[in-house]
Design an enzyme around this catalytic site. Sequence first.
Site, PDB file in Angstrom:
ATOM      1  N   SER A 262       0.842  -1.202   0.000  1.00  0.00           N
ATOM      2  CA  SER A 262       0.000   0.000   0.000  1.00  0.00           C
ATOM      3  C   SER A 262       0.870   1.243   0.000  1.00  0.00           C
ATOM      4  O   SER A 262       2.074   1.185   0.222  1.00  0.00           O
ATOM      5  CB  SER A 262      -0.886   0.005   1.249  1.00  0.00           C
ATOM      6  OG  SER A 262      -0.090   0.297   2.385  1.00  0.00           O
ATOM      7  N   LYS A 263       0.205   2.360  -0.241  1.00  0.00           N
ATOM      8  CA  LYS A 263       0.913   3.637  -0.248  1.00  0.00           C
ATOM      9  C   LYS A 263       1.558   3.877   1.122  1.00  0.00           C
ATOM     10  O   LYS A 263       2.647   4.419   1.222  1.00  0.00           O
ATOM     11  CB  LYS A 263      -0.090   4.740  -0.570  1.00  0.00           C
ATOM     12  CG  LYS A 263       0.519   6.116  -0.602  1.00  0.00           C
ATOM     13  CD  LYS A 263      -0.467   7.118  -1.126  1.00  0.00           C
ATOM     14  CE  LYS A 263      -0.391   8.465  -0.478  1.00  0.00           C
ATOM     15  NZ  LYS A 263       0.609   8.754   0.491  1.00  0.00           N
TER      16      LYS A 263
END
Length: 505
Positions: A262-263
């Site tokens: 994920s970011k």
Amino acid sequence: MSAKTRVRFAPSPTGPLHIGGVRTALYNYLFAKKHQGDFVLRIEDTDQNRYVEGAENYIIEALKWCGIDFDEGPGKEGGVGPYRQSERKEIYREYADKLLDSGNAYYAFDKAETLDYHRKNHEAEGKTFIYNWHNREKLENSLALSEKEVKQKLDAGEDFVIRFKSPASEILHLHDEIRGKMEINTETLDDKVLFKSDGMPTYHLANIVDDHLMKISHVIRGEEWLPSLALHQMLYRAFGWEAPKFAHLPLILKPQGKGKLSKRDGDKMGFPVFPLEWKDPNTGEISAGYREDGYFPEAVTNMLAFLGWNPGTEQEFFKLEELVQAFEISRVHKGGAKFDPEKTKWFQQHYMHEADNVWLAEEFQKILKKKQIEGEKEYVEKVVEIVKERAVFVADLWEQGSYFFIAPTSYDPKNTKKAWKNGTAELMQELKELLKNQEDFSAEKLQTEVKTWIGSKEIGFGKVMQPFRLTLVGSLQGADLFLIAESIGKENTLTRIENAIKTLG
Ligand code: GLU
């Protein structure tokens, strides 16, 4: 199925393209080029609520930066466009009607509150509400209502959706190019919405209709779409169309191995998860990108290619053209691929060392200019050749080679303590005299002369070379000392020695 290999990358413009999306695009591109086929870019923007300003441009720019050129797409007509689903709206209703006519779909008028009520009731009993064969005859749809009632509702302009009528109990045989055969019982599938009364199709309908009309031969997409495969297969059958072949790519996992990348993982560990920098149009928040962080596109595509695939040989460095040759969809892994930011740096370092000096020098000159340094082209090229071995990014060239342009203004204290002893100043004075008398200031000649002189004094090599380095560089780091002297020239070399003697005594 069309004889020609045709694949598509079909992103929804809901934000910046995650590198997982770039990998999907890359694999599609490699597969198409490997088989002399076409790579189509289709923008799936039917969900107006999730549309994000600038996202489509971002996608196109990101692909361009990576060198993943599309043969057809927005702005590049190929006879089956338009390539934005929002511009194809009129097409989908006709196909929804076909399914209604053939009895593969039905109108449903259930109010959101009614469905919510059922959902909650089921939840309370620890069950999941599924709209399908087991309850659809009891709900408000054209299977349960009379023809007249349905017509009345439609004429009155009541909100409706069109749902797919999935079979009550049938074993579907599915095939995935990477995972092989799969069987699924339709019993637990819900009757997915295909069309909404706002005149827009849902992803499922638009995606299948477009893949068919665009003559797509292979659908290569992320694993998150595997659960939709059964429905898609049934839609092809309902339309009487031959389905394309499917390949679902493995998930990209966090560096620790568990869970999707994920970011936030990137933010925490300091690496980008987007190809280009992205500024959120609503919040103004900026997310880092590989391009702006100084990575070369070759490094990014090489890294992405290996996230879920390998060539089955020892070779690890592949430029895009080489990937096209080597890529085999059958060598794509089933299991998730762990993201490794260090490996990306390693690829970057390789391509940095391989980069063309003339180009690197031009990039370096931009940095120098910002520092008000006018580096001559040839000189900068020479410096680049010497220091690029120590650099990972273009920006490192300054850190690794600033002393080629400016004399040290201070001397690293630790290094000074180590290298500058009693008697060093005198030695440096002698060295200076020796260098002053050199007609030929080439690295090779200097090396012979200085080494002979040190030999004649019967002292350790380091006693001279370490403080000499300190005078020219300001620390004990850096490239070959004689190359540095040759590059900066006699006058600068002598001045730097002089300065050090004055400062360090
Ligand atoms: N629009 C879908 C997405 O954003 C495409 C999925 C597919 O390739 O079928 O991922």
